[in-house]
Scaffold this motif. Structure first.
Motif, PDB file in Angstrom:
ATOM      1  N   ARG A  54       0.857  -1.185   0.000  1.00 35.78           N
ATOM      2  CA  ARG A  54       0.000   0.000   0.000  1.00 35.78           C
ATOM      3  C   ARG A  54       0.892   1.234   0.000  1.00 35.78           C
ATOM      4  O   ARG A  54       1.598   1.486   0.967  1.00 35.78           O
ATOM      5  CB  ARG A  54      -0.850  -0.036   1.280  1.00 35.78           C
ATOM      6  CG  ARG A  54      -2.172   0.656   1.186  1.00 35.78           C
ATOM      7  CD  ARG A  54      -3.143  -0.018   2.134  1.00 35.78           C
ATOM      8  NE  ARG A  54      -4.003   0.946   2.836  1.00 35.78           N
ATOM      9  CZ  ARG A  54      -5.076   0.597   3.530  1.00 35.78           C
ATOM     10  NH1 ARG A  54      -5.431  -0.654   3.645  1.00 35.78           N
ATOM     11  NH2 ARG A  54      -5.798   1.514   4.138  1.00 35.78           N
ATOM     12  N   HIS A  59      -3.029   4.554  -1.967  1.00 37.15           N
ATOM     13  CA  HIS A  59      -2.920   3.654  -0.823  1.00 37.15           C
ATOM     14  C   HIS A  59      -3.815   2.436  -0.977  1.00 37.15           C
ATOM     15  O   HIS A  59      -4.490   2.037  -0.051  1.00 37.15           O
ATOM     16  CB  HIS A  59      -3.263   4.379   0.486  1.00 37.15           C
ATOM     17  CG  HIS A  59      -2.245   5.385   0.863  1.00 37.15           C
ATOM     18  ND1 HIS A  59      -1.082   5.083   1.527  1.00 37.15           N
ATOM     19  CD2 HIS A  59      -2.186   6.707   0.634  1.00 37.15           C
ATOM     20  CE1 HIS A  59      -0.366   6.165   1.703  1.00 37.15           C
ATOM     21  NE2 HIS A  59      -1.008   7.181   1.170  1.00 37.15           N
ATOM     22  N   THR A  60      -3.851   1.854  -2.183  1.00 39.06           N
ATOM     23  CA  THR A  60      -4.630   0.630  -2.349  1.00 39.06           C
ATOM     24  C   THR A  60      -3.701  -0.519  -2.761  1.00 39.06           C
ATOM     25  O   THR A  60      -3.250  -1.275  -1.906  1.00 39.06           O
ATOM     26  CB  THR A  60      -5.769   0.815  -3.359  1.00 39.06           C
ATOM     27  OG1 THR A  60      -5.241   1.355  -4.563  1.00 39.06           O
ATOM     28  CG2 THR A  60      -6.826   1.754  -2.819  1.00 39.06           C
ATOM     29  N   ASP A  61      -3.435  -0.611  -4.077  1.00 38.19           N
ATOM     30  CA  ASP A  61      -2.661  -1.771  -4.525  1.00 38.19           C
ATOM     31  C   ASP A  61      -1.454  -1.350  -5.370  1.00 38.19           C
ATOM     32  O   ASP A  61      -0.990  -2.124  -6.206  1.00 38.19           O
ATOM     33  CB  ASP A  61      -3.559  -2.711  -5.323  1.00 38.19           C
ATOM     34  CG  ASP A  61      -4.146  -2.028  -6.544  1.00 38.19           C
ATOM     35  OD1 ASP A  61      -3.962  -0.801  -6.678  1.00 38.19           O
ATOM     36  OD2 ASP A  61      -4.769  -2.723  -7.360  1.00 38.19           O
TER      37      ASP A  61
END
Lengths: 214, 576
Positions: A54, A59-61
């Motif tokens: 993250r 801030h995901t993948d």
């Protein structure tokens, strides 16, 4: 062993870097986002990149995407994704396309720096590494008519180590048995679970993980 | 009373005129020129009076009826002017009054149907025409000596009001009046044509029976003016004069018939409205009143909005926010009031001048009922919206918390643990065994806390749900479930965030509930079905006693429906 470490949180990144250096790993560069990581990989050509899953901006993948980009563009550079999620989906997604030279470990694993160094070495050797916590979660999963119940304890143990990405030789070393014994266990397991036995180490990991998730 | 008197005077004036035309006015009036002309003259005048009475008695609000009665009386003035050897006063008065027939009819047509003049053009036109008629009448009365008028024919002897004879001025006034009237007639045609083109549907249909005769009348008036310009001496036996007179009479009769027709149509409509409102019954579904009234008055575009005094806004029958209607060409707006309170605002065709009367007391009661219903629905809608907001805020807060935990506490603890780990290595290198084992314990504890934090964050909001969707999140959920979970027909496409969250939390709660009821396994089915997502969770545990209120709230907030059965939960979530 030359590595690049990418993590947006400075404290965590510094901790990882210090632990790695202490264990004798050469950290050639640090990055705090995917763009920086790709730049450092291009410049430094490390053996392995350690990537936080993250990262900015969403801030995901980002980490997974960067890992796939590195694997596609620099086949000689391995990727170890560090994550706080016990999430088989992410691990599967990581190894689906490029199962070689990739690994998915929980960040807590860094405490046991020997495990990380071992994972880095295995990735450098072209193997796949999946965190034991994720594998044990999959193996322990409650099933209605559990096909794993037909396996002996030793066979279950071997199945889990296969899912962690280990080669027959590594499994033999871990269990203090001969490689031939491991091969016999593997044949038994694949027959009992009706899985097609594959000579390809990486396909074997994928097949077992997919079976455990089904 | 005045109307009744007018009604009595009308026939008398008409019959008197007929007597004059058949006798002493045989050569000095149009009516005397033929029995057809006599019949038409009397019929036209009496038709106007009758139509005026019918209109004014059934519609006191409008001045249309009064105008028609007055025009009908004045209509006979030319016959009285032609009373050969009749009383000079009567002939002189007739001469003055005759000039007002066309202005009165013009006023009537432009004021139709409401009785009020709408628009600057209409008001100006009517004022100018009246002013012209007054000036002409004054001129005729004060300076025109018929004896010195070379073009006189109906009355060449009497003017009792004559002050001073000025033949040239008198002639000028006649010629001026002729063209002035022709211009007014053309203007009337223009206004009528413009109104017919501007309006559509029911407004135009209501306008036609009055506007078309008015155009015919204006044509006849103009034709007479043009003929007079060529042949200065008016002569009924001249075909051009004769025909324009016949057309004028016909137009007036048609105009009167149009007025009567409009009045009857209005009454029929009112009865229909009353009947339909009565037939609506006790609790008609929202909006049926608008449809019923629209049908009854023949205006499909009729719109009713209700005023909610508490929230100071207009809503439709379903309680949804609606704009306050505004008047437009051909469309009028009526505010309906009951007990001094505004109930509804209706936008309708301008062809309905008196909607309040159309709707009547029963209609107002029905409207008040529907207003109350709309108010309740509006409040319901507000509550629903507020529930949606509460759930959405809660979900957003969950995601924020999960992110904060992940990026904050978890990272801090990790970093701290890395430091402890380094410290332990240092202690061991220094040969400080007690400190080393203390730090080993600290690292172990940190690992436990990290594990708990991770589980907590995942429980608050599973990051996988936002990133990979419902299917992936449900698979993870099943992997960690305390009992076997079979997942069927998992959907691959992404659904709106609220729907995915609702479905996920429903399954999570159902699995926990199944475990509490000692189920040995559960089956989860998720099916995308057109515009909705249907989630079903079956188990084999004991019968459920909990009402699952929180789930019902959440599903309700997503506008869905939750069915709770002893061992089955089923939610339909719309996701258009």
């Amino acid at each position: 062993m030359r590595v690049v470490v990418a993590d947006d949180v400075m404290l965590t990144r510094q901790g990882i870097v210090r632990l790695l250096r202490e264990a004798g790993v050469e950290v050639v560069a640090e990055a705090e986002d995917a763009a920086g990581l790709l730049r450092e990989v291009r410049l430094a050509h490390p053996d392995v990149a350690l990537v936080d899953i993250r990262m900015p901006p969403t801030h995901t993948d980002e980490g997974l995407v960067a890992a796939q980009t590195i694997r596609a563009d620099y086949p000689q550079v391995g990727v170890l994704v560090l994550s706080q999620y016990v999430e088989p989906s992410y691990a599967m997604r990581l190894i689906q396309e490029y199962p070689e030279r990739v690994g998915y470990l929980l960040k807590d694993r860094v405490f046991d720096i020997a495990t990380v160094v071992d994972a880095l070495r295995r990735i450098g050797d072209g193997e796949t590494v999946i965190d034991p916590t994720i594998v044990s979660r999959l193996v322990r999963r409650r099933r209605r008519e559990d096909p794993l119940a037909t396996l002996s304890d030793r066979e279950q143990q071997v199945l889990g180590l296969i899912a962690e990405g280990m080669s027959n030789r590594a499994i033999a070393a871990r269990l203090y048995v001969t490689e031939r014994t491991v091969e016999a266990h593997v044949t038994q397991i694949f027959q009992k679970l009706h899985l097609p036995e594959s000579a390809d180490q990486h396909r074997r990991v994928l097949a077992v993980l997919a079976f455990l998730r089904a | 009373m005045a109307r009744l008197a007018g009604g009595l005077v009308g026939p008398a004036v008409g019959l008197g005129a007929l007597a004059v035309a058949r006798g002493p006015g045989r050569f000095t009036t149009y009516a005397g020129s033929s029995s057809l002309a006599a019949t038409l003259t009397v019929a036209a005048g009496l038709a106007l009076v009758a139509a005026g009475l019918v209109t004014s008695f059934s519609r006191p609000a409008g001045r249309i009826g009064d105008l028609a009665v007055l025009a009908g009386l004045v209509w006979f003035a030319p016959v009285w002017v032609g009373w050969d050897k009749g009383p000079p006063m009567v002939r002189s008065l007739g001469l003055i009054a005759g000039g007002f027939t066309f202005p009165l009819l013009l006023h009537l047509v432009l004021a139709y149907p409401s009785g009020r003049l709408r628009g600057v053009v209409a008001r100006t036109l009517v004022s100018v025409v009246y002013l012209g008629a007054v000036l002409t009448a004054l001129g005729r009365a004060l300076v025109r000596d018929p004896f010195f008028d070379p073009d006189c024919w109906a009355n060449c002897t009497d003017n009792v009001f004559l002050l001073h004879s000025l033949p040239r001025l008198a002639h000028g006034i006649e010629v001026g009046d002729r063209w002035f009237t022709a211009a007014a007639a053309v203007a009337l045609v223009a206004v009528c044509a413009w109104r017919l083109l501007r309006d559509s549907g029911p407004a135009r249909r209501a306008l036609l029976p009055v506007a078309l005769p008015a155009i015919l009348l204006a044509a006849a008036v103009t034709a007479r003016a043009i003929t007079l310009a060529r042949v200065s001496l008016e002569d009924p036996s001249e075909p051009a004069f004769g025909w324009s007179f016949v057309i004028e009479c016909t137009a007036v009769i048609l105009l009167a018939a149009g007025l009567v027709w409009a009045t009857i149509r209005m009454r029929v409509q009112r009865l229909a409205v009353a009947r339909i409102i009565t037939s609506l019954g006790q609790a008609p579904p929202p909006g049926s009143l608008q449809a019923a009234i629209a049908r009854a008055v023949g205006d499909p575009e009729l719109k009713i909005v209700y005023w909610l005094p508490d929230s100071q806004r207009h809503v439709d029958a379903n309680g949804r926010l609606a704009a306050a209607p505004i008047a437009a060409p051909g469309r009028a707006v009526t505010v309906l009031v009951r007990d001094d309170r505004r109930i509804a605002v209706v936008s309708h065709t301008a062809a309905l001048p008196d909607l309040e009367r159309e709707i009547g007391a029963a209609g107002r009661l029905a409207l008040e009922n529907e207003r109350l219903q709309a108010e309740a629905l509006a409040q319901l809608e507000q509550l629903r919206a507020s529930r949606v907001r509460i759930v959405e805020t809660g979900d957003a807060e969950r995601r924020r918390l999960e992110r904060n935990l992940h990026d904050g506490a978890q990272q801090q603890l990790l970093a701290l643990s890395y430091d402890i780990r380094l410290a332990r290595t240092a202690a061991q290198a220094d040969g400080d065994a007690p400190t080393g084992s203390l730090l080993t314990r600290a690292v172990d504890q940190a690992l436990v806390v990290l594990g708990e934090l991770r589980a907590l964050a995942h429980g608050i909001y599973p990051a996988i749900l936002a990133e990979a969707g419902l299917s992936a999140a449900l698979v993870t959920l099943a992997e960690g479930a305390p009992l076997p979970v079979e997942i069927h027909a998992a959907v691959e496409r992404r659904y709106p965030e609220g729907v995915e969250t609702a479905a996920y939390l429903l399954v999570a709660e159902a699995l926990d509930d199944a475990a509490r009821r000692d189920a040995s396994h559960t089956t989860v089915s998720v099916v995308g079905d057109g515009g909705r997502l249907v989630v079903t969770v079956d188990d084999d545990g004991r019968d459920r006693t909990a009402a699952m209120v929180q789930l019902a709230d959440r599903v309700g907030a997503a506008d869905g429906r939750l069915t709770v059965e002893p061992t089955r939960l089923r939610a339909e979530l719309p996701c258009a």
